[in-house]
Design an enzyme around this catalytic site. Sequence first.
Site, PDB file in Angstrom:
ATOM      1  N   GLU A   1       0.819  -1.216   0.000  1.00  0.00           N
ATOM      2  CA  GLU A   1       0.000   0.000   0.000  1.00  0.00           C
ATOM      3  C   GLU A   1       0.853   1.265   0.000  1.00  0.00           C
ATOM      4  O   GLU A   1       0.416   2.307  -0.456  1.00  0.00           O
ATOM      5  CB  GLU A   1      -0.940   0.021   1.209  1.00  0.00           C
ATOM      6  CG  GLU A   1      -2.097  -0.936   1.122  1.00  0.00           C
ATOM      7  CD  GLU A   1      -3.121  -0.553   0.060  1.00  0.00           C
ATOM      8  OE1 GLU A   1      -2.734  -0.385  -1.107  1.00  0.00           O
ATOM      9  OE2 GLU A   1      -4.299  -0.434   0.401  1.00  0.00           O
TER      10      GLU A   1
ATOM     11  N   THR B   1      -5.375   8.239  -3.161  1.00  0.00           N
ATOM     12  CA  THR B   1      -5.566   7.954  -1.734  1.00  0.00           C
ATOM     13  C   THR B   1      -4.813   8.965  -0.876  1.00  0.00           C
ATOM     14  O   THR B   1      -5.329   9.452   0.136  1.00  0.00           O
ATOM     15  CB  THR B   1      -5.135   6.512  -1.398  1.00  0.00           C
ATOM     16  OG1 THR B   1      -5.876   5.631  -2.249  1.00  0.00           O
ATOM     17  CG2 THR B   1      -5.439   6.152   0.031  1.00  0.00           C
TER      18      THR B   1
HETATM   19  N1  HSE Z   1      -8.942   3.499   4.841  1.00  0.00           N
HETATM   20  C1  HSE Z   1      -8.332   4.022   3.658  1.00  0.00           C
HETATM   21  C2  HSE Z   1      -8.794   5.442   3.442  1.00  0.00           C
HETATM   22  C3  HSE Z   1      -8.722   3.176   2.483  1.00  0.00           C
HETATM   23  O1  HSE Z   1      -9.985   5.690   3.568  1.00  0.00           O
HETATM   24  O2  HSE Z   1      -7.951   6.304   3.161  1.00  0.00           O
HETATM   25  C4  HSE Z   1      -8.077   3.638   1.208  1.00  0.00           C
HETATM   26  O3  HSE Z   1      -8.153   2.652   0.245  1.00  0.00           O
END
Ligand code: HSE
Length: 304
Positions: A125, A180
């Site tokens: 990630e 993200t």
């Molecule tokens: N929990 C993470 C976010 C997931 O919301 O940033 C991203 O894929």
Amino acid sequence: MKSVRVKAPCSTANLGPGFDVFGLALDAFYDEIQLIKKGDGIIIESSDPIPLEPGKNSAGLVVKEMAKKFRIKDGLCLKIKKNVPAGFGMGSSASSAAAAAVAFNALYNLNLDSNLLVQFAGMGERASAGSVHYDNVAASVLGGFVIVRTNPFSVIKVEPPKDLVLCIAIPKIEVPQKKTKVSRSVLPKEVKLSDHVKNLSNAAAITAGFIKKDVELIGHSISDIIVEPARKHLIPGFDKVKTNALKAGALGVTISGAGPSVISFASTSTDSSKICKAMEKGFASAKIKSTTIVCKPSKGAFVF
Ligand code: HSE
């Protein structure tokens, strides 16, 4: 064994109030990976538009880290077939990372437990999110509904109810390269205690809903007053999509992971095509085209 092939599902993270903690594996799309012992170093082959440099690819990063950890000197070729749409909040990078971790584990008969597998998959990630979070990878590796605890690290998996149905609306909008990272940058650094209490009560109710196999309890608890309000401006038409879906019978609606897809939680007894149409109309009100998909929870990554 010289080669192994693995499929890993997409996933939705957060489920409203469970930011970075909750994940749910979905049977909508699966990334496919073949890990082959051959050549020198680590190489990635793919006909999809993804980074081919191992350090910049979520699956490549996992293989690199695992090879380092287990002192594997073999040349490795990673063939990747991306099926999960990238950058739309469906855990695309996590799905490749999860498939890579499961493939490496199988190729070298490591027999890693699920917590370790998820931790290795989480390293991937970093390639896309800039930080490590485990909600999507845990769901992709283990399947079902997952709760990620980080201190001490452990993943708890709960089998979802059979009558849970998800409707996802994927808007046709340009998403930034490091989406993200961008959608995490708009989040508050601190939260009000009373907001935390509301979110925590809903998160606890979602967990109870999965354990009791109560789709209504799950759906009605998909409510987040911390992350969703901070992110929704990144999704044109979000409020309308949500209101429309609820009117059409969705039990709960929120942003799927870091967005921009929107996910509705519903039961098999609801008309899912009506919810999909309502969500599409919501996006259309902001002049955004969208595609919708109806899916169910997935059982997680598997060798095939
Ligand atoms: N929990 C993470 C976010 C997931 O919301 O940033 C991203 O894929």
